[in-house]
Design an enzyme around this catalytic site. Sequence first.
Site, PDB file in Angstrom:
ATOM      1  N   GLU A  63      17.749  66.458  81.212  1.00 12.67           N
ATOM      2  CA  GLU A  63      16.913  67.216  80.282  1.00 12.67           C
ATOM      3  C   GLU A  63      16.933  66.637  78.871  1.00 12.67           C
ATOM      4  OE1 GLU A  63      16.331  71.749  78.512  1.00 12.67           O
ATOM      5  OE2 GLU A  63      18.143  71.216  79.596  1.00 12.67           O
TER       6      GLU A  63
ATOM      7  N   ARG B 293      27.257  60.651  91.551  1.00 11.67           N
ATOM      8  CA  ARG B 293      27.067  61.632  90.494  1.00 11.67           C
ATOM      9  C   ARG B 293      25.897  62.546  90.843  1.00 11.67           C
ATOM     10  NH1 ARG B 293      31.249  59.746  89.423  1.00 11.67           N
ATOM     11  NH2 ARG B 293      32.045  58.969  87.408  1.00 11.67           N
ATOM     12  N   GLU B 294      26.089  63.845  90.597  1.00  7.62           N
ATOM     13  CA  GLU B 294      24.975  64.795  90.715  1.00  7.62           C
ATOM     14  C   GLU B 294      24.344  64.970  89.341  1.00  7.62           C
ATOM     15  OE1 GLU B 294      27.204  64.954  94.160  1.00  7.62           O
ATOM     16  OE2 GLU B 294      28.037  65.719  92.268  1.00  7.62           O
TER      17      GLU B 294
ATOM     18  N   GLU C 217       4.009  78.031  73.441  1.00  4.50           N
ATOM     19  CA  GLU C 217       5.237  78.816  73.459  1.00  4.50           C
ATOM     20  C   GLU C 217       5.388  79.653  72.193  1.00  4.50           C
ATOM     21  OE1 GLU C 217       7.270  79.277  75.967  1.00  4.50           O
ATOM     22  OE2 GLU C 217       6.208  77.880  77.275  1.00  4.50           O
TER      23      GLU C 217
ATOM     24  N   GLU D 208       7.289  86.301  84.169  1.00  3.97           N
ATOM     25  CA  GLU D 208       8.396  85.348  84.135  1.00  3.97           C
ATOM     26  C   GLU D 208       9.712  86.030  83.769  1.00  3.97           C
ATOM     27  OE1 GLU D 208       7.531  81.939  81.717  1.00  3.97           O
ATOM     28  OE2 GLU D 208       5.798  81.343  82.935  1.00  3.97           O
TER      29      GLU D 208
ATOM     30  N   ARG E 180      16.297  69.607  85.253  1.00  2.70           N
ATOM     31  CA  ARG E 180      15.735  70.845  84.721  1.00  2.70           C
ATOM     32  C   ARG E 180      14.321  70.641  84.162  1.00  2.70           C
ATOM     33  NH1 ARG E 180      15.307  74.043  80.188  1.00  2.70           N
ATOM     34  NH2 ARG E 180      15.881  76.233  80.472  1.00  2.70           N
TER      35      ARG E 180
ATOM     36  N   GLU F 288       6.007  83.537  72.746  1.00  2.00           N
ATOM     37  CA  GLU F 288       7.329  84.071  72.434  1.00  2.00           C
ATOM     38  C   GLU F 288       7.417  84.731  71.069  1.00  2.00           C
ATOM     39  OE1 GLU F 288      10.353  81.134  73.116  1.00  2.00           O
ATOM     40  OE2 GLU F 288       9.885  80.979  75.261  1.00  2.00           O
TER      41      GLU F 288
ATOM     42  N   ARG G  27      20.160  85.184  78.548  1.00  3.28           N
ATOM     43  CA  ARG G  27      20.329  83.859  79.151  1.00  3.28           C
ATOM     44  C   ARG G  27      21.383  83.936  80.258  1.00  3.28           C
ATOM     45  NH1 ARG G  27      15.957  80.918  78.470  1.00  3.28           N
ATOM     46  NH2 ARG G  27      15.658  80.072  76.371  1.00  3.28           N
TER      47      ARG G  27
ATOM     48  N   PHE H  11      15.530  75.226  89.856  1.00  3.53           N
ATOM     49  CA  PHE H  11      15.817  73.905  89.322  1.00  3.53           C
ATOM     50  C   PHE H  11      16.130  72.971  90.492  1.00  3.53           C
ATOM     51  CE2 PHE H  11      17.299  76.701  85.749  1.00  3.53           C
ATOM     52  CZ  PHE H  11      16.258  76.389  84.897  1.00  3.53           C
TER      53      PHE H  11
END
Length: 203
Positions: free
Chosen positions: A132, A44-45, A105, A155, A49, A109, A72, A22
């Site tokens: 995001e 600010r950061e 997807e 992946e 993503r 998936e 996750r 990322f």
Amino acid sequence: MAMDRDKDVEIISRETVFKGYFQVDRYRLRHRTFAGGWTEEMMREVFERGHAVVVLLYDPDRDRIALIEQFRPGAYAAGWHPWLIECVAGIIEEGEHPEDVARRETREEAGSDPTDMVHVGDYLVTAGGSSESCRLYCARVDASTIAGTHGLAHEGEDIRVFVVDPAEALAMCRDGRINNAMAVLAIQWLTLERQSLRDKWLG
């Protein structure tokens, strides 16, 4: 007072401070206040993503929802049980149409091809620190063909897919078995719209 994205925000600088799987960008900025002045300069950061699609798989003929379960790392890092029950989801690559990503997807998936799809809406995931966004779809599938494990081995995906009725899916949201926002939002939407969706798809 309506704020204008372009006129009421001043970007002083922006730099990428991390780029790996990322990316993190650091902004120096200020913005107009509701009182009409300007804030002090702030730093600010922002976690970059990418943007995603989320797909709730629903079979109106059998009145069943298909969900997935996978590991996750963010949940693990937070100290939570890291195998989460979710909806199908994926990142939109540059030049891709979100609906094409949703169909891809779903095949990868859940091993299923949607026969119809409804765009539910778009939302920001965590706007305080990430750019995001998610585009939510509800896809019509044949739940009788959905089972087993799926995902792309290269992946690192190991995804279990399973089928439940809508009442059980909602109960899973209530008791915490489903504890991620994208799935909770999708299932709550279906709870509200299920009958109208069945009328639409079943004629």
